[in-house]
Design an enzyme around this catalytic site. Structure first.
Site, short mmCIF file in Angstrom:
data_model
loop_
_atom_site.label_atom_id
_atom_site.label_comp_id
_atom_site.label_asym_id
_atom_site.label_seq_id
_atom_site.Cartn_x
_atom_site.Cartn_y
_atom_site.Cartn_z
N CYS A 74 0.87 -1.17 0.00
CA CYS A 74 0.00 0.00 0.00
C CYS A 74 0.91 1.23 0.00
CB CYS A 74 -0.85 -0.03 1.27
SG CYS A 74 -1.88 1.43 1.52
N CYS A 183 -0.96 3.75 -6.30
CA CYS A 183 -1.92 3.17 -5.36
C CYS A 183 -2.14 1.75 -5.86
CB CYS A 183 -3.24 3.95 -5.38
SG CYS A 183 -4.57 3.11 -4.46
#
Ligand code: DGL
Length: 262
Positions: A74, A183
């Protein structure tokens, strides 16, 4: 450390499965625990302190369950917690930001764009790190508040998805040669993104998997087993909807998935 111990991979939700897919491909005999904090997703609108607290609990859970290394799959959590986790953990911790920076810096581009969550873009982390490698590169950044939550809920469910994506993509100048997906949720819609961008779309997850390989090798903890590794999934929210999305993206059936309260 036993080489057969797990690799713990975590994300705020489904996004890190894009990194998991590349790790399974490169290291098929490793045992893996994937953790998706689907009760608390998205992380991208939270404060650094909130993201640190959420991540710390996940990593404690992973370490208690025999992990020999941690992958922060992440971008948002990597920016908020990598340094903290590296000092607090006695096992190696790999983030994903440097993989993205490496992927865009090594190709001689003059101008690139970066898509990410509000937290990631506001941190300026990619900008700082890419500029360190290439002072002259022009870098445009776009914060995409709605993309992660829409992908998490199921992209196809949203009739207005192309409008939303088109709006974000309209901020990317035509002169951009490459587009970095900063992302881990965005590779889930990479085809829709690529249709709206003429240059190269870069997903850093493969580079992240290679970084993990280098770290495991250096620490001498690569699993030498000849058998295929065991992959287990842990989520804090709804198990079924996660399973459907992850199976579709990975192209395989998921058997071991558990809901946990941490
Ligand atoms: N996959 C996460 C990332 O790479 C999404 C963060 C979020 O939950 O907003 O940044």
């Amino acid at each position: 450390m036993d080489r057969r111990c797990n690799i713990g991979i975590f994300d705020s939700g489904i996004g890190g499965v894009s990194v998991l897919k590349k790790i399974i491909k490169l290291l098929p005999n490793e045992n893996i625990m994937y953790f998706g904090d689907t009760k608390n997703v998205p992380y991208g609108g939270r404060t650094k302190e909130e993201i640190q607290n959420l991540s710390r609990r996940i990593v404690e859970f992973l370490i208690l369950n025999n992990c020999k290394a941690i992958v922060i799959a992440c971008n948002t959590a990597t920016i908020a917690t990598l340094e903290m986790l590296k000092t607090q953990c006695s096992i190696p911790v790999v983030g994903i930001i440097d993989a993205g920076v490496e992927a865009v810096s090594s190709n001689g581009y003059d101008e690139i764009s970066v898509l990410g969550t509000p937290f990631t873009i506001e941190s300026g982390e990619h900008l700082k790190k890419i500029k360190k490698k290439n002072k002259k590169m022009k870098i445009n950044t776009v914060a995409c508040e709605e993309l992660c939550p829409m992908i998490e809920e199921g992209w196809e469910k949203f009739g207005k998805r192309y409008e939303v994506l088109g709006e974000y993509m309209s901020h990317i100048p035509k002169s951009s040669e490459a587009l970095l997906l900063a992302c881990t949720h965005y590779p889930f819609i990479i085809e829709d993104i690529q249709k709206r961008f003429e240059g190269k779309v870069i997903d850093p997850s493969e580079e992240c998997a290679r970084e993990l390989f280098r770290v495991l090798k250096k620490e001498d903890i690569l699993n030498n087993d000849k058998n295929k590794g065991r992959i287990e999934f842990y989520v804090t929210g709804d198990k079924e909807s996660f399973k459907v999305k992850a199976e579709k993206f990975l192209g395989t059936e998921i058997k071991d998935i558990y809901k946990v309260n941490i």
